[in-house]
Design a protein around this motif. Structure first.
Motif, PDB file in Angstrom:
ATOM      1  N   HIS A 283       0.815  -1.200   0.000  1.00 13.72           N
ATOM      2  CA  HIS A 283       0.000   0.000   0.000  1.00 13.72           C
ATOM      3  C   HIS A 283       0.857   1.262   0.000  1.00 13.72           C
ATOM      4  O   HIS A 283       2.048   1.247   0.321  1.00 13.72           O
ATOM      5  CB  HIS A 283      -0.933   0.013   1.222  1.00 13.72           C
ATOM      6  N   ILE A 284       0.196   2.360  -0.351  1.00 17.10           N
ATOM      7  CA  ILE A 284       0.767   3.697  -0.242  1.00 17.10           C
ATOM      8  C   ILE A 284       0.304   4.276   1.098  1.00 17.10           C
ATOM      9  O   ILE A 284      -0.893   4.463   1.333  1.00 17.10           O
ATOM     10  CB  ILE A 284       0.329   4.598  -1.404  1.00 17.10           C
ATOM     11  N   VAL A 285       1.261   4.543   1.972  1.00 19.81           N
ATOM     12  CA  VAL A 285       0.944   5.019   3.314  1.00 19.81           C
ATOM     13  C   VAL A 285       0.743   6.526   3.262  1.00 19.81           C
ATOM     14  O   VAL A 285       1.547   7.260   2.680  1.00 19.81           O
ATOM     15  CB  VAL A 285       2.081   4.650   4.297  1.00 19.81           C
ATOM     16  N   GLY A 286      -0.335   6.990   3.888  1.00 15.88           N
ATOM     17  CA  GLY A 286      -0.610   8.429   3.932  1.00 15.88           C
ATOM     18  C   GLY A 286      -0.870   9.023   2.570  1.00 15.88           C
ATOM     19  O   GLY A 286      -0.371  10.116   2.267  1.00 15.88           O
ATOM     20  N   ALA A 287      -1.654   8.343   1.755  1.00 12.36           N
ATOM     21  CA  ALA A 287      -1.948   8.844   0.409  1.00 12.36           C
ATOM     22  C   ALA A 287      -2.768  10.126   0.495  1.00 12.36           C
ATOM     23  O   ALA A 287      -3.738  10.226   1.257  1.00 12.36           O
ATOM     24  CB  ALA A 287      -2.693   7.786  -0.397  1.00 12.36           C
ATOM     25  N   ASN A 288      -2.380  11.104  -0.293  1.00 12.83           N
ATOM     26  CA  ASN A 288      -3.035  12.409  -0.297  1.00 12.83           C
ATOM     27  C   ASN A 288      -3.292  12.825  -1.741  1.00 12.83           C
ATOM     28  O   ASN A 288      -2.422  12.670  -2.601  1.00 12.83           O
ATOM     29  CB  ASN A 288      -2.153  13.452   0.407  1.00 12.83           C
ATOM     30  N   MET A 289      -4.476  13.350  -2.003  1.00  9.49           N
ATOM     31  CA  MET A 289      -4.875  13.712  -3.362  1.00  9.49           C
ATOM     32  C   MET A 289      -5.031  15.223  -3.470  1.00  9.49           C
ATOM     33  O   MET A 289      -5.592  15.874  -2.578  1.00  9.49           O
ATOM     34  CB  MET A 289      -6.202  13.025  -3.727  1.00  9.49           C
ATOM     35  N   ARG A 290      -4.507  15.783  -4.560  1.00 10.94           N
ATOM     36  CA  ARG A 290      -4.667  17.198  -4.884  1.00 10.94           C
ATOM     37  C   ARG A 290      -5.055  17.335  -6.349  1.00 10.94           C
ATOM     38  O   ARG A 290      -4.805  16.438  -7.154  1.00 10.94           O
ATOM     39  CB  ARG A 290      -3.375  17.978  -4.617  1.00 10.94           C
ATOM     40  N   ALA A 291      -5.649  18.464  -6.691  1.00  8.30           N
ATOM     41  CA  ALA A 291      -6.069  18.734  -8.071  1.00  8.30           C
ATOM     42  C   ALA A 291      -5.888  20.215  -8.362  1.00  8.30           C
ATOM     43  O   ALA A 291      -6.123  21.071  -7.492  1.00  8.30           O
ATOM     44  CB  ALA A 291      -7.524  18.315  -8.308  1.00  8.30           C
ATOM     45  N   LYS A 292      -5.466  20.513  -9.583  1.00  7.80           N
ATOM     46  CA  LYS A 292      -5.231  21.871 -10.036  1.00  7.80           C
ATOM     47  C   LYS A 292      -5.916  22.085 -11.383  1.00  7.80           C
ATOM     48  O   LYS A 292      -5.930  21.188 -12.237  1.00  7.80           O
ATOM     49  CB  LYS A 292      -3.738  22.160 -10.184  1.00  7.80           C
ATOM     50  N   LEU A 293      -6.460  23.278 -11.561  1.00 10.14           N
ATOM     51  CA  LEU A 293      -7.031  23.681 -12.846  1.00 10.14           C
ATOM     52  C   LEU A 293      -6.024  24.593 -13.538  1.00 10.14           C
ATOM     53  O   LEU A 293      -5.651  25.651 -13.007  1.00 10.14           O
ATOM     54  CB  LEU A 293      -8.361  24.406 -12.657  1.00 10.14           C
ATOM     55  N   ILE A 294      -5.563  24.179 -14.722  1.00 10.93           N
ATOM     56  CA  ILE A 294      -4.606  24.950 -15.510  1.00 10.93           C
ATOM     57  C   ILE A 294      -5.385  25.635 -16.635  1.00 10.93           C
ATOM     58  O   ILE A 294      -5.907  24.972 -17.541  1.00 10.93           O
ATOM     59  CB  ILE A 294      -3.490  24.055 -16.085  1.00 10.93           C
ATOM     60  N   LYS A 295      -5.451  26.957 -16.537  1.00 13.33           N
ATOM     61  CA  LYS A 295      -6.221  27.712 -17.522  1.00 13.33           C
ATOM     62  C   LYS A 295      -5.690  29.133 -17.576  1.00 13.33           C
ATOM     63  O   LYS A 295      -5.476  29.765 -16.535  1.00 13.33           O
ATOM     64  CB  LYS A 295      -7.711  27.715 -17.168  1.00 13.33           C
ATOM     65  N   SER A 296      -5.481  29.629 -18.784  1.00 10.86           N
ATOM     66  CA  SER A 296      -5.023  31.004 -18.942  1.00 10.86           C
ATOM     67  C   SER A 296      -6.172  31.972 -18.661  1.00 10.86           C
ATOM     68  O   SER A 296      -7.340  31.681 -18.956  1.00 10.86           O
ATOM     69  CB  SER A 296      -4.482  31.232 -20.353  1.00 10.86           C
ATOM     70  N   LYS A 297      -5.838  33.105 -18.085  1.00  9.50           N
ATOM     71  CA  LYS A 297      -6.869  34.089 -17.770  1.00  9.50           C
ATOM     72  C   LYS A 297      -6.293  35.492 -17.922  1.00  9.50           C
ATOM     73  O   LYS A 297      -5.078  35.681 -18.032  1.00  9.50           O
ATOM     74  CB  LYS A 297      -7.395  33.893 -16.351  1.00  9.50           C
ATOM     75  N   GLN A 298      -7.172  36.447 -17.917  1.00  8.98           N
ATOM     76  CA  GLN A 298      -6.816  37.851 -18.003  1.00  8.98           C
ATOM     77  C   GLN A 298      -7.427  38.572 -16.816  1.00  8.98           C
ATOM     78  O   GLN A 298      -8.630  38.454 -16.541  1.00  8.98           O
ATOM     79  CB  GLN A 298      -7.311  38.466 -19.311  1.00  8.98           C
ATOM     80  N   THR A 299      -6.610  39.329 -16.110  1.00  7.01           N
ATOM     81  CA  THR A 299      -7.069  40.024 -14.915  1.00  7.01           C
ATOM     82  C   THR A 299      -7.895  41.253 -15.290  1.00  7.01           C
ATOM     83  O   THR A 299      -7.996  41.633 -16.464  1.00  7.01           O
ATOM     84  CB  THR A 299      -5.868  40.438 -14.053  1.00  7.01           C
ATOM     85  N   GLN A 300      -8.485  41.862 -14.272  1.00  6.95           N
ATOM     86  CA  GLN A 300      -9.286  43.055 -14.509  1.00  6.95           C
ATOM     87  C   GLN A 300      -8.430  44.225 -14.966  1.00  6.95           C
ATOM     88  O   GLN A 300      -8.933  45.150 -15.605  1.00  6.95           O
ATOM     89  CB  GLN A 300     -10.035  43.431 -13.228  1.00  6.95           C
TER      90      GLN A 300
END
Length: 476
Positions: A283-300
């Motif tokens: 097994h993988i001990v202390g498994a932790n999951m993360r997710a990121k959204l990669i998207k270009s954007k333009q600020t105000q």
């Protein structure tokens, strides 16, 4: 020359030849052409070849010119065909005849977890030498083996040359047959023997044929230096090979992600889901999951931020991101008001240009080293209204996992509303219940609320149906 005597004029620029009337002049021209040699113009216009057979009757000049003109017109029509097709509104075709689609988005992270980033124009390359151990570990296997072999070969050659230089300077090579002479190293009679003695010293083989004597203090100091440096080279190179072989990223090869992500309802909440599993029994001990959204954007302010990273919650507040990865799990992201997918619908999904990067981290149970597995999903790899197929079966005494259905999905309800529509539906339903009295029964059949009670205060029956003005409500 036959070509100069021929009656066929040079090809005009307009690619059209006039047709002359038959007459006496035509007969004279035909006779002149027959004497000079007839031309065969029945085939495709090409190099002019004079016929040596005067017995063959020449064709009439009018027919020759008509056929030649037809050939030129056909050639001109064929030459214009591709330009007509290109100028038309016909759909552009690909290399193999299929219709071209929109350009596929370049991945930021590949499906196997490799980051598709190339670092260029780095001027401070000396920083790699400050961490030479990590630099050697990060090399590919071909370069690592080359460095491994060269590290030993260079040290052996270097100390072999020094042993040969000592024997040459002391005059040991001039007294090879003199038994009264005590050399620095016995039985060293050239560079090859000095090189072999260097290998025996550094690898502590000690065959016993070549041995250092006590009459050479310089050789004794060199022997100590080679023994120390040889031990350091052994520790460094063997350590690099051991770390490279036991790298935890190889453990990540058995951590798999589903090929597609899905968006569907779960407990009346619209969720983005993907599946993760571990193929090993360890097994993988202390498994932790993360997710990121990669998207270009333009600020105000008008600043363009390429590949902006936005965190996607997969249960950090509730602790659902900490996994007990014994069997494959479906990771869920609830699309709420704080989600970047809050105002996205099924029709907008195909038009969006984003990438979802999922990261699984944990400690390898066998080695205690931390490993990380990565994957990504493009917008076209997110399936709206689908669900993952179940893959766990109850067998005799254990749970059977069918990994053949790991990537399989089935279509549920493709008319799943957006989160905003679900909120509107819940709000309208709450307001309708508060507006009706205790003797009313609400029924959202076909988007209307029907009231029951005494009609006009004197009888019983249906008082009528009041339509609800709910925009975007979808019944599942």
């Amino acid at each position: 020359m036959a070509l100069e005597n021929s009656v066929i004029a040079a090809r005009p620029d307009s690619l059209s030849l006039p047709v002359e009337e038959k007459g006496d002049a035509e007969g004279e021209e035909v006779e002149a052409s027959a004497e000079a040699g007839a031309f065969d113009l029945s085939e495709e216009p090409g190099p002019v070849v004079a016929s040596a057979d005067p017995a063959q009757p020449p064709p009439p000049l009018a027919k020759v010119r008509k056929s030649f003109q037809n050939k030129l017109l056909e050639r001109e029509a064929k030459a214009n065909e591709p330009r007509k097709k290109t100028q038309g509104t016909e759909k552009e075709r690909g290399r193999f005849g299929w219709g071209r689609t929109r350009r596929k988005r370049q991945r930021y992270v590949e499906k196997n977890g490799r980051c598709n980033v190339s670092h260029g124009n780095m001027r401070e390359t000396y920083r790699y030498l400050t961490d030479i151990f990590t630099t050697l570990v990060d090399l590919n296997w071909r370069c690592s083996l080359f460095v491994f072999v060269m590290a030993y070969a260079v040290t052996w050659l270097f100390f072999g040359a020094i042993w040969y230089l000592i024997a040459y300077c002391r005059g040991d090579l001039d007294h090879l047959g003199d038994e009264t002479w005590t050399p620095c190293v016995n039985n060293v009679n050239g560079f090859i023997s000095a090189f072999l003695f260097s290998i025996e010293t550094e690898t502590t083989i000690g065959y016993g044929h070549r041995v250092i004597t006590d009459q050479c203090p310089v050789g004794t100091m060199l022997l100590l230096l080679q023994a120390i440096l040889g031990s350091m080279v052994n520790a460094f190179m063997v350590g690099c090979m051991f770390v490279k072989i036991s790298q935890p990223n190889k453990r990540a090869e058995t951590l798999v992600f589903s090929k597609h992500a899905v968006i569907s309802l779960r407990d009346d909440k619209l969720c983005l889901m993907f599946r993760v599993g571990d193929l090993r029994s360890s097994h993988i001990v202390g498994a932790n999951m993360r997710a990121k959204l990669i998207k270009s954007k333009q600020t105000q302010e008008g600043e363009f931020i390429p590949l902006d990273q936005t965190d996607i919650s997969v249960g950090f507040e509730t602790g659902d991101d900490r996994l007990f990865l014994v069997s494959p799990l479906v990771i869920s992201h609830e699309i709420d008001l704080h989600s970047p997918f809050w105002d996205m619908s099924q029709s907008q999904l195909g038009k969006e240009d984003f990438e979802i990067v999922v990261i699984l981290e944990g400690m390898v149970e066998a080695t205690g080293m931390t490993c990380q597995a990565r994957s990504s999903y493009l917008a076209e790899e997110v399936m709206w209204g689908h669900r993952f197929s179940p893959m766990m079966l109850l067998a005799e005494g254990f749970f059977d996992i069918d990994y053949g259905a790991f990537h399989h999905t089935f279509e549920g309800s493709r008319s799943s509303p957006t989160p905003l529509q679900l909120v509107n539906q819940h709000t309208i339903w709450t307001q309708s219940k508060a507006r009706m009295g205790p003797s009313t029964v609400a029924s959202h059949n076909r988007g209307s609320v029907c009231r029951t009670g005494p009609r006009g205060g004197s009888g019983t029956g249906w008082d009528g149906c009041e339509p609800i003005r709910a925009v975007g409500i979808c019944y599942l």
